[in-house]
Scaffold this active site. Structure first.
Site, mmCIF file in Angstrom:
data_model
loop_
_atom_site.group_PDB
_atom_site.id
_atom_site.type_symbol
_atom_site.label_atom_id
_atom_site.label_comp_id
_atom_site.label_asym_id
_atom_site.label_seq_id
_atom_site.Cartn_x
_atom_site.Cartn_y
_atom_site.Cartn_z
ATOM 1 N N ASN A 44 2.293 0.385 2.060
ATOM 2 C CA ASN A 44 1.968 -0.990 1.689
ATOM 3 C C ASN A 44 2.123 -1.156 0.185
ATOM 4 O O ASN A 44 1.679 -0.297 -0.588
ATOM 5 C CB ASN A 44 0.530 -1.319 2.106
ATOM 6 C CG ASN A 44 0.373 -1.365 3.609
ATOM 7 O OD1 ASN A 44 1.195 -1.956 4.299
ATOM 8 N ND2 ASN A 44 -0.676 -0.732 4.128
ATOM 9 N N GLU A 90 -4.683 -1.649 -0.323
ATOM 10 C CA GLU A 90 -6.086 -1.595 -0.766
ATOM 11 C C GLU A 90 -6.288 -0.631 -1.919
ATOM 12 O O GLU A 90 -7.135 -0.870 -2.780
ATOM 13 C CB GLU A 90 -6.987 -1.153 0.389
ATOM 14 C CG GLU A 90 -7.132 -2.175 1.504
ATOM 15 C CD GLU A 90 -7.889 -1.604 2.703
ATOM 16 O OE1 GLU A 90 -8.367 -0.453 2.633
ATOM 17 O OE2 GLU A 90 -7.976 -2.331 3.714
ATOM 18 N N HIS A 133 0.777 5.655 -1.826
ATOM 19 C CA HIS A 133 0.510 6.525 -0.677
ATOM 20 C C HIS A 133 1.365 6.077 0.490
ATOM 21 O O HIS A 133 1.670 4.891 0.621
ATOM 22 C CB HIS A 133 -0.966 6.500 -0.278
ATOM 23 C CG HIS A 133 -1.524 5.128 -0.054
ATOM 24 N ND1 HIS A 133 -1.882 4.291 -1.101
ATOM 25 C CD2 HIS A 133 -1.778 4.434 1.080
ATOM 26 C CE1 HIS A 133 -2.342 3.152 -0.616
ATOM 27 N NE2 HIS A 133 -2.280 3.198 0.712
HETATM 28 P P1 AMP Z 1 -3.612 0.708 2.092
HETATM 29 O O1 AMP Z 1 -4.141 -0.530 2.756
HETATM 30 O O2 AMP Z 1 -2.189 0.992 2.431
HETATM 31 O O3 AMP Z 1 -3.892 0.718 0.617
HETATM 32 O O4 AMP Z 1 -4.398 1.907 2.756
HETATM 33 C C1 AMP Z 1 -5.509 2.526 2.196
HETATM 34 C C2 AMP Z 1 -6.035 3.497 3.229
HETATM 35 O O5 AMP Z 1 -6.918 4.400 2.600
HETATM 36 C C3 AMP Z 1 -6.807 2.846 4.377
HETATM 37 O O6 AMP Z 1 -6.170 3.180 5.615
HETATM 38 C C4 AMP Z 1 -8.201 3.480 4.261
HETATM 39 O O7 AMP Z 1 -8.804 3.723 5.524
HETATM 40 C C5 AMP Z 1 -7.913 4.751 3.513
HETATM 41 N N1 AMP Z 1 -9.016 5.315 2.738
HETATM 42 C C6 AMP Z 1 -9.821 4.671 1.857
HETATM 43 N N2 AMP Z 1 -10.694 5.534 1.312
HETATM 44 C C7 AMP Z 1 -10.425 6.743 1.846
HETATM 45 C C8 AMP Z 1 -10.978 8.052 1.674
HETATM 46 N N3 AMP Z 1 -11.991 8.282 0.834
HETATM 47 N N4 AMP Z 1 -10.451 9.075 2.394
HETATM 48 C C9 AMP Z 1 -9.434 8.851 3.247
HETATM 49 N N5 AMP Z 1 -8.852 7.653 3.451
HETATM 50 C C10 AMP Z 1 -9.355 6.611 2.757
#
Ligand code: AMP
Length: 126
Positions: A97, A105, A110
């Site tokens: 994303n 987010e 990533h």
């Molecule tokens: P995005 O919306 O592509 O930025 O995805 C961020 C992802 O990070 C989401 O799927 C969350 O569930 C994941 N996430 C947030 N905090 C953590 C964490 N501490 N450990 C593992 N995954 C996380």
């Protein structure tokens, strides 16, 4: 500087804190280029995140700013992680994303690896 539309890199973001060891993660794979760990809120039976070790906001930033060796090493680590998870034969999906419309987010580049069941449509309706 990050490319336009990505904003400045925030070293306090949660994935930067995971890289520094300040927050735990369920590690799957690590090498000099990348760290892979299970997503905390899985959207599929297998949902793993792969992040580069360097400070990049998004793919747009990474592709523009990272040395070629780091770009190649990162994508190699993504493929290695999927192989390690046993996903090559059944198949899997890689997604990243970028920015607001995609709902990014966490402002550290990533990719998501999804697998473990047939994944259906590429982009959910709605
Ligand atoms: P995005 O919306 O592509 O930025 O995805 C961020 C992802 O990070 C989401 O799927 C969350 O569930 C994941 N996430 C947030 N905090 C953590 C964490 N501490 N450990 C593992 N995954 C996380």
């Amino acid at each position: 500087m990050p490319v336009s539309g990505t904003g400045a890199y925030d070293p306090g973001n949660i994935f930067a804190r995971i890289l520094r060891g300040e927050i735990p993660c369920k590690k799957v794979h690590e090498d000099q280029f990348a760290l892979a760990f299970h997503d905390i809120n899985p959207q599929a039976p297998v949902h793993v995140l792969v992040i580069p070790k360097g400070a990049y906001v998004s793919l747009a930033d990474f592709a523009t700013m990272a040395p070629a060796e780091d770009v190649a090493g990162f994508w190699g680590a993504v493929a290695d992680t999927a192989r390690q998870l046993g996903l090559v034969v059944p198949g899997y999906r890689v997604l990243t994303n970028i920015g607001a419309d995609a709902g990014q987010e966490v402002p550290h580049f990533h990719v998501h690896i999804f697998g473990g069941r047939p994944l259906g449509r590429m982009v959910p309706a709605g």
